[in-house]
Design a protein around this motif. Structure first.
Motif, mmCIF file in Angstrom:
data_model
loop_
_atom_site.group_PDB
_atom_site.id
_atom_site.type_symbol
_atom_site.label_atom_id
_atom_site.label_comp_id
_atom_site.label_asym_id
_atom_site.label_seq_id
_atom_site.Cartn_x
_atom_site.Cartn_y
_atom_site.Cartn_z
ATOM 1 N N ASP A 84 37.128 -39.501 -30.516
ATOM 2 C CA ASP A 84 38.023 -39.300 -30.884
ATOM 3 C C ASP A 84 37.671 -37.724 -31.595
ATOM 4 O OD1 ASP A 84 40.279 -40.857 -30.355
ATOM 5 O OD2 ASP A 84 38.926 -42.567 -31.979
ATOM 6 N N GLU A 143 43.409 -50.190 -22.037
ATOM 7 C CA GLU A 143 44.783 -49.330 -21.871
ATOM 8 C C GLU A 143 45.194 -49.801 -20.929
ATOM 9 O OE1 GLU A 143 44.242 -45.558 -21.760
ATOM 10 O OE2 GLU A 143 43.798 -44.989 -23.397
ATOM 11 N N THR A 164 41.624 -36.341 -19.719
ATOM 12 C CA THR A 164 42.934 -36.769 -20.148
ATOM 13 C C THR A 164 43.141 -38.457 -18.829
ATOM 14 O OG1 THR A 164 44.344 -35.314 -18.317
ATOM 15 C CG2 THR A 164 44.202 -35.443 -20.833
ATOM 16 N N HIS A 223 41.297 -39.172 -28.197
ATOM 17 C CA HIS A 223 41.173 -39.891 -27.304
ATOM 18 C C HIS A 223 41.596 -39.268 -26.316
ATOM 19 C CE1 HIS A 223 42.715 -44.330 -26.851
ATOM 20 N NE2 HIS A 223 43.654 -43.671 -25.729
ATOM 21 N N ARG A 255 38.680 -38.304 -23.087
ATOM 22 C CA ARG A 255 38.076 -39.194 -22.237
ATOM 23 C C ARG A 255 37.193 -37.716 -21.053
ATOM 24 N NH1 ARG A 255 42.002 -43.105 -18.599
ATOM 25 N NH2 ARG A 255 40.532 -43.111 -17.063
ATOM 26 N N VAL A 277 36.129 -43.767 -24.844
ATOM 27 C CA VAL A 277 37.692 -42.858 -25.159
ATOM 28 C C VAL A 277 36.384 -41.979 -26.613
ATOM 29 C CG1 VAL A 277 39.851 -43.453 -24.515
ATOM 30 C CG2 VAL A 277 39.154 -44.103 -26.448
#
Length: 326
Positions: A8, A21, A97, A60, A62, A6
Motif C-alpha cells: 500500500d 482475493e 495490478t 494495493h 502488486r 500487495v
C-alpha cells in the motif's frame, strides 16, 4: 480464497503483505494461470522501493513480471491453449495490478509461452526474464557469433549466469566479472572461460591479458554507474557494449571507448512482441532440451516469507535466481 502479495506504500521489504482475493475470470482473450512458482527480480525491488520506471497506482499494488504455472481457465476467443497446459508467463505488462506474486493471475493469452518439457516449476520460474535479457542483448542486438569473446559483469546474478550458458550454446567465449574472489570457483564451474575478480585485479588489465591485448568483442553490463567509462576500455576497437541493468544507481559515466557500438537493451519491450518472443522461446526450448541451458536457482522461499525473499534480494549475494513457491 487465493492469496496475493500487495503493498500500500513504497518502502522496504516490510511493506509487502499477503492478502486473500477472489479468483478473477479471464476476459475473452485472456487465460487464468495457477501459479506454481515465480521469480524475484531487481525490478521488483525498485518498484517496491519507490523507484519504478513508470507510475505505480497505490494502494494495493502488486509485483512480479515472471512466473510459471498451469492454465486454469481460458477466455472465449483463446485458441491453442487448454486447461492443464504448463506455461511460462512471458511478460506481464501491467504487473502492478496483476503480477505473478500470487496463487492465480490472469493475463493476455499471447503473454504465455509453453513450458519446456522436463523443466520443473522452480527452474522454469528462473528462466524467462534472465535468459530472454541475455539472449536479446547478446544475439538480437549485439549479434554475438561463434568465437566472439564476451565480458559479462555481475556474472553471479541470473542474467550473468544465463549469458555464460547462452555464449556456450552459440560457441562464444564468456569471461565473467565478479566483485568477490569467493565466487570465482563457482563461476568457473558454471562455464566461464575466465573469471576476473575486481577485489583483487583491474578489470581492463585482466581483460587485455585474457584476450592477448586486444579486448573483448562484446561487453554485457548489468551494473552501469560511474565505472562504465573504464569498463568500456575492456572492449576492442570497434567492439560492442550492451547494457541490461542498473545495479549501481549512480549516474553512468560516458563510455571512454569512442569506437564502440552501444545498445541500451530493455527486454520487456521485446517480450511483448510475439515474433521476438516466439524466436526466443524456440532458442530456450532447444537449449533446455540439450541440457546447455540450466537455470541457476540460489534459494527458494514460500509465499508466506515474501518479506524474507526481498530482504535476501537486497543483500546482493544471490548466485542465481531467487524463486518463491505459493
Amino acid at each position: 480464497m487465493p492469496r496475493v502479495v500487495v503493498f500500500d506504500e513504497t518502502g522496504g521489504p516490510d511493506v509487502l503483505r499477503v492478502v486473500d482475493e477472489p479468483v478473477v475470470e479471464p476476459a475473452a482473450d485472456e487465460v487464468r494461470v495457477r501459479i506454481e512458482a515465480f521469480a524475484v527480480n531487481p525490478i521488483d525491488q525498485l518498484v517496491r522501493g519507490g523507484q519504478s520506471p513508470r507510475p505505480v497506482r497505490l494502494p494495493h499494488a502488486r509485483l512480479g513480471v515472471e512466473g510459471t504455472g498451469v492454465v486454469d481457465a481460458v477466455g472465449s476467443t483463446v485458441t491453442g491453449l487448454a486447461v492443464g497446459d504448463p506455461v511460462i508467463l512471458g511478460a506481464i505488462p501491467d504487473f502492478e495490478t496483476r503480477g505473478a506474486y500470487a496463487e492465480y493471475t490472469t493475463l493476455p493469452a499471447d503473454r504465455v509461452v509453453p513450458r519446456p518439457a522436463g523443466l520443473e516449476p522452480v527452474g522454469a520460474a528462473a528462466l524467462w526474464v534472465s535468459y530472454f535479457t541475455a539472449y536479446g542483448a547478446l544475439v538480437e542486438r549485439a549479434g554475438m557469433r561463434p568465437g566472439d569473446r564476451i565480458l559479462i559483469t555481475a556474472a553471479s546474478g541470473g542474467v550473468g549466469r544465463a549469458a555464460i550458458q547462452i555464449a556456450h550454446q552459440i560457441g562464444a567465449v564468456p569471461i565473467a566479472v565478479t566483485r568477490h574472489s569467493a565466487t570465482v570457483d563457482g563461476l568457473v564451474a558454471a562455464g566461464a572461460a575466465a573469471v576476473i575478480a575486481t577485489d583483487r585485479e583491474d578489470v581492463v588489465e585482466a581483460t587485455r591479458r585474457h584476450t592477448g591485448g586486444v579486448g573483448v568483442d562484446i561487453v554485457l553490463d548489468a551494473v552501469m554507474g560511474p565505472g562504465l567509462a573504464e569498463l568500456s576500455l575492456a572492449a576492442k576497437l570497434g567492439g560492442t557494449l550492451a547494457t541490461v541493468g542498473w545495479l549501481d544507481p549512480r549516474p553512468a559515466s560516458f563510455p571512454a571507448n569512442p569506437s564502440l557500438t552501444i545498445h541500451r537493451y530493455m527486454s520487456l519491450a521485446d517480450m511483448v512482441d510475439p515474433v521476438t518472443a516466439g524466436r526466443v522461446a524456440a532458442f530456450l526450448t532447444a537449449g533446455v532440451r540439450t541440457g546447455v541451458l540450466q537455470p541457476a536457482v540460489d534459494r527458494v522461499f514460500t509465499l508466506d516469507d515474501i518479506v524474507g525473499a526481498h530482504r535476501y534480494l537486497e543483500q546482493g549475494t544471490a548466485a542465481g535466481k531467487i524463486v518463491v513457491t505459493p
